[in-house]
Scaffold this active site. Structure first.
Site, PDB file in Angstrom:
ATOM      1  N   PHE A 298       0.810  -1.223   0.000  1.00 42.95           N
ATOM      2  CA  PHE A 298       0.000   0.000   0.000  1.00 42.95           C
ATOM      3  C   PHE A 298       0.840   1.269   0.000  1.00 42.95           C
ATOM      4  O   PHE A 298       0.371   2.336  -0.384  1.00 42.95           O
ATOM      5  CB  PHE A 298      -0.933   0.010   1.232  1.00 42.95           C
ATOM      6  CG  PHE A 298      -0.233   0.471   2.499  1.00 42.95           C
ATOM      7  CD1 PHE A 298      -0.118   1.825   2.796  1.00 42.95           C
ATOM      8  CD2 PHE A 298       0.342  -0.441   3.380  1.00 42.95           C
ATOM      9  CE1 PHE A 298       0.542   2.249   3.943  1.00 42.95           C
ATOM     10  CE2 PHE A 298       1.005  -0.022   4.522  1.00 42.95           C
ATOM     11  CZ  PHE A 298       1.105   1.323   4.802  1.00 42.95           C
TER      12      PHE A 298
ATOM     13  N   GLU B  54      -4.962  -3.703  -1.847  1.00 38.95           N
ATOM     14  CA  GLU B  54      -6.409  -3.478  -1.771  1.00 38.95           C
ATOM     15  C   GLU B  54      -6.751  -2.266  -0.901  1.00 38.95           C
ATOM     16  O   GLU B  54      -7.885  -1.843  -0.835  1.00 38.95           O
ATOM     17  CB  GLU B  54      -7.127  -4.737  -1.270  1.00 38.95           C
ATOM     18  CG  GLU B  54      -6.715  -5.231   0.111  1.00 38.95           C
ATOM     19  CD  GLU B  54      -5.473  -6.138   0.111  1.00 38.95           C
ATOM     20  OE1 GLU B  54      -4.491  -5.800  -0.584  1.00 38.95           O
ATOM     21  OE2 GLU B  54      -5.483  -7.158   0.821  1.00 38.95           O
TER      22      GLU B  54
ATOM     23  N   SER C 298       5.420  -6.910   3.235  1.00 45.01           N
ATOM     24  CA  SER C 298       5.994  -7.252   4.542  1.00 45.01           C
ATOM     25  C   SER C 298       6.785  -8.566   4.443  1.00 45.01           C
ATOM     26  O   SER C 298       6.526  -9.403   3.572  1.00 45.01           O
ATOM     27  CB  SER C 298       4.876  -7.385   5.570  1.00 45.01           C
ATOM     28  OG  SER C 298       3.958  -8.357   5.142  1.00 45.01           O
TER      29      SER C 298
ATOM     30  N   CYS D 264       9.566   1.811   3.173  1.00 41.07           N
ATOM     31  CA  CYS D 264      10.484   0.715   3.495  1.00 41.07           C
ATOM     32  C   CYS D 264      11.904   1.220   3.657  1.00 41.07           C
ATOM     33  O   CYS D 264      12.758   0.520   4.175  1.00 41.07           O
ATOM     34  CB  CYS D 264      10.440  -0.339   2.409  1.00 41.07           C
ATOM     35  SG  CYS D 264      11.075   0.275   0.864  1.00 41.07           S
TER      36      CYS D 264
HETATM   37  P1  NAD Z   1       1.591  -6.601   2.959  1.00 41.95           P
HETATM   38  O1  NAD Z   1       2.622  -7.649   3.025  1.00 41.95           O
HETATM   39  O2  NAD Z   1       0.498  -6.620   3.963  1.00 41.95           O
HETATM   40  O3  NAD Z   1       0.862  -6.622   1.528  1.00 41.95           O
HETATM   41  C1  NAD Z   1       1.591  -6.616   0.321  1.00 41.95           C
HETATM   42  C2  NAD Z   1       0.777  -7.328  -0.750  1.00 41.95           C
HETATM   43  O4  NAD Z   1       0.603  -8.692  -0.366  1.00 41.95           O
HETATM   44  C3  NAD Z   1      -0.613  -6.755  -0.965  1.00 41.95           C
HETATM   45  O5  NAD Z   1      -0.880  -6.723  -2.333  1.00 41.95           O
HETATM   46  C4  NAD Z   1      -1.515  -7.732  -0.236  1.00 41.95           C
HETATM   47  O6  NAD Z   1      -2.784  -7.841  -0.823  1.00 41.95           O
HETATM   48  C5  NAD Z   1      -0.778  -9.049  -0.349  1.00 41.95           C
HETATM   49  N1  NAD Z   1      -0.986  -9.927   0.796  1.00 41.95           N
HETATM   50  C6  NAD Z   1      -1.147  -9.549   2.095  1.00 41.95           C
HETATM   51  N2  NAD Z   1      -1.278 -10.639   2.885  1.00 41.95           N
HETATM   52  C7  NAD Z   1      -1.185 -11.719   2.078  1.00 41.95           C
HETATM   53  C8  NAD Z   1      -1.230 -13.126   2.303  1.00 41.95           C
HETATM   54  N3  NAD Z   1      -1.398 -13.625   3.528  1.00 41.95           N
HETATM   55  N4  NAD Z   1      -1.090 -13.943   1.247  1.00 41.95           N
HETATM   56  C9  NAD Z   1      -0.912 -13.463   0.014  1.00 41.95           C
HETATM   57  N5  NAD Z   1      -0.870 -12.134  -0.262  1.00 41.95           N
HETATM   58  C10 NAD Z   1      -0.998 -11.270   0.753  1.00 41.95           C
HETATM   59  O7  NAD Z   1       2.363  -5.195   2.985  1.00 41.95           O
HETATM   60  P2  NAD Z   1       1.747  -3.741   3.128  1.00 41.95           P
HETATM   61  O8  NAD Z   1       1.289  -3.540   4.546  1.00 41.95           O
HETATM   62  O9  NAD Z   1       0.813  -3.448   2.018  1.00 41.95           O
HETATM   63  O10 NAD Z   1       3.051  -2.854   2.870  1.00 41.95           O
HETATM   64  C11 NAD Z   1       3.961  -2.494   3.862  1.00 41.95           C
HETATM   65  C12 NAD Z   1       5.135  -3.446   3.914  1.00 41.95           C
HETATM   66  O11 NAD Z   1       5.806  -3.458   2.655  1.00 41.95           O
HETATM   67  C13 NAD Z   1       6.198  -3.035   4.916  1.00 41.95           C
HETATM   68  O12 NAD Z   1       6.658  -4.176   5.573  1.00 41.95           O
HETATM   69  C14 NAD Z   1       7.297  -2.429   4.055  1.00 41.95           C
HETATM   70  O13 NAD Z   1       8.587  -2.472   4.602  1.00 41.95           O
HETATM   71  C15 NAD Z   1       7.200  -3.280   2.857  1.00 41.95           C
HETATM   72  N6  NAD Z   1       7.808  -2.622   1.703  1.00 41.95           N
HETATM   73  C16 NAD Z   1       9.021  -3.093   1.308  1.00 41.95           C
HETATM   74  C17 NAD Z   1       9.653  -2.484   0.254  1.00 41.95           C
HETATM   75  C18 NAD Z   1      10.993  -2.973  -0.206  1.00 41.95           C
HETATM   76  O14 NAD Z   1      11.409  -2.558  -1.251  1.00 41.95           O
HETATM   77  N7  NAD Z   1      11.672  -3.835   0.506  1.00 41.95           N
HETATM   78  C19 NAD Z   1       9.052  -1.407  -0.425  1.00 41.95           C
HETATM   79  C20 NAD Z   1       7.799  -0.979   0.015  1.00 41.95           C
HETATM   80  C21 NAD Z   1       7.191  -1.606   1.078  1.00 41.95           C
END
Ligand code: NAD
Length: 497
Positions: free
Chosen positions: A148, A175, A225, A280
């Site tokens: 997000f 989402e 994450s 991140c």
């Molecule tokens: P998230 O992991 O909750 O969601 C990321 C994506 O995964 C979304 O599209 C979501 O729909 C999907 N998803 C969530 N749970 C899932 C599951 N159980 N099974 C399959 N798909 C699933 O992350 P977020 O809260 O949207 O974003 C924040 C996180 O992203 C932070 O941890 C941040 O550090 C990380 N991030 C990392 C980078 C990087 O380059 N390393 C860049 C941006 C964000």
């Protein structure tokens, strides 16, 4: 209420039963619903991408690049509208949204170099009348699953490069703030991209699992994450796919005794509290070398936090917007409570933050903890909010050991005037992206982005040269055209020159 649908084969598709609310974080109101794709909807997108692949694969790289040139112009023309969508659903302030979009456009600009990037490697006369070359062939249908916090930039780390390499693409954006991604999908069509080359499905785990398990999908790029990144990596690779999964972070900034402290404090404010800490690459730990440095940094940050303008992202003058959802606000506040229980010193407490006229918005003021120690959960966990922890150490080696022992290794930086210390730090620290007097060392589009340790699962980083490798498969061809008069006998030895 308006329901945000999917973009499949050049059309908006909106016939799913399940939906989820999309909030305006500044007001707390539900402003839209987003459709959550069923397995059947995702399969429709995969079928569209698969059908579009043969013709797109044969499209010359220069023609693919021409789409990207037009796309860049359209993104710039629609920049304000796109940034408005980002701010309304994510909450970040408008100029931060603009920064995100511009960094995404830089990847499009790099992708415009498709003919150069895909030239391959050629060696003449590797043997008598034998020439050899390596070419980089597209994989087929590839997917991107994004978080997000950068609803436009992170998708743009992926699809421009995947598409110019000749693949077809399916994006599954977050989402929580899906509208901006849908808008940039429509602009791709306007830029002349053939239908089916880029598709977007909104959804949750059901959509992701369908993408990861379908044999027609060749590769998956993920950013989110660490818990989910690890799941995506294992599930995708077990299903035989190429996977790069970028995860969470806890980025440390080291402040050395010889640093320009005013400059460091200014830089830390933006790096820790910009985008409400939902980056991140955000700095979430400051490691101060010596108590004199720590006292000065803590004092400087506290003074600046007293003047930090927290408000709706659309309001001019706001420097920090709300968190993305009420649920995330509860989580971040919970960490502030826990930090106090764990014995850290809460120098600035943002929990009482009020924004006039926005009582229901998901606002939290900037929080600053001093005297944080490595066993505390506020130090170990990624909080992903405006909470900065100060850890006091005695020397650079202790600072580096602390950073190396953390499970994450995304970004880090050092503030110093000492070139030798900076060089030693950047050479040895076990982190993927390092800044020297640069708090957010996000690589430019012609390098690649990625962390170490549990911040990245997979071998290749995002965008830049690594993206060409990730989205293509090397094929090496060796050929001989002997003159008609030469006839050779059989040889049973392994061929050598
Ligand atoms: P998230 O992991 O909750 O969601 C990321 C994506 O995964 C979304 O599209 C979501 O729909 C999907 N998803 C969530 N749970 C899932 C599951 N159980 N099974 C399959 N798909 C699933 O992350 P977020 O809260 O949207 O974003 C924040 C996180 O992203 C932070 O941890 C941040 O550090 C990380 N991030 C990392 C980078 C990087 O380059 N390393 C860049 C941006 C964000």
């Amino acid at each position: 209420m308006n329901t945000i649908g999917h973009f499949i084969n050049g059309e908006i598709v909106n016939d799913d039963q399940r939906t989820q609310p999309v909030y305006n974080p500044a007001t707390g109101e539900t402003q839209r619903q987003v459709a959550l794709a069923s397995r059947a909807t995702v399969e429709r997108a995969i079928a569209a991408a698969e059908a579009a692949f043969p013709a797109w694969r044969e499209t010359p790289p220069l023609k693919r690049a021409q789409v990207m040139f037009r796309y860049k112009q359209l993104l710039e023309q629609h920049a304000e509208e796109i940034c408005g969508l980002i701010t309304d659903e994510h909450g970040k302030v408008l100029d931060d949204a603009m920064g995100e979009l511009m960094r995404g456009i830089e990847v499009v600009e790099y992708a415009c170099g498709a003919p150069e990037l895909l030239k391959g490697e050629y060696s003449k006369s590797v043997g008598p009348a034998i020439d050899s070359w390596s070419e980089f062939q597209p994989l087929g249908v590839v997917v991107g699953i994004t978080p997000f916090n950068f609803p436009v930039m992170v998708p743009m780390w992926m699809f421009p490069m995947a598409i110019i390499c000749g693949n077809t693409f399916i994006l599954k954006p977050s989402e929580r703030d899906p509208s901006a991604a849908l808008r940039i999908a429509e602009l791709l069509q306007q830029a002349g991209l053939p239908d089916g080359v880029f598709n977007l499905v909104n959804g949750d785990k059901e959509a992701v699992d369908t993408l990861l398990n379908d044999p027609r999908v060749q590769a998956a790029s993920f950013v989110g994450s660490t818990m989910v990144a690890e799941y995506i990596y294992h599930t995708g690779t077990a299903a035989g796919k190429r996977v790069q999964a970028l995860g969470g972070a806890k980025n440390h900034a080291v402040v050395m005794p010889d640093a320009d402290l005013d400059n460091a404090v200014n830089a830390l404010m933006g790096a820790a509290y910009g985008s409400c800490g939902e980056r991140c690459m955000a700095i979430s730990v400051v490691v101060c070398v010596g108590d004199t440095v720590a006292d000065a940094v803590v004092g400087g940050l506290a003074e600046k936090l007293a003047h930090l303008k927290v408000g709706p992202g659309r309001e001019s003058g706001s420097e920090m917007g709300p968190l993305v959802t009420a649920q995330h606000l509860r989580k971040v506040r919970g960490y502030v409570d826990r930090g106090l229980d764990e014995g850290a010193e809460l120098v600035v407490d943002g929990r009482g933050q009020r924004v006039e006229g926005h009582a229901e918005g998901f606002f939290l003021g900037g929080c600053l903890f001093d005297r944080v120690t490595p066993e505390m959960s506020i130090y170990r966990d990624e909080i992903f909010g405006p909470v900065l922890c100060v850890v006091r150490v005695e020397n650079l080696q202790q600072a580096m050991t602390l950073i190396d022992n953390h499970e994450y290794g995304n970004g880090t930086c050092i503030f110093t005037r000492d070139g030798e210390a900076a060089r030693f730090f950047s050479d040895h620290i076990r982190v993927g992206m390092v800044g020297v007097n640069i708090p957010l060392p996000v690589p430019v589009a012609y390098h690649s982005f990625g962390g170490w340790k549990r911040s990245l699962f997979g071998d290749l980083h995002a965008y830049g040269p690594d993206a060409v490798r990730f989205y293509t498969r090397r094929k090496t061809i060796t050929q001989r055209w002997p003159s008609a008069s030469v006839r050779e006998g059989s040889s049973y030895a392994f061929p050598t020159l």
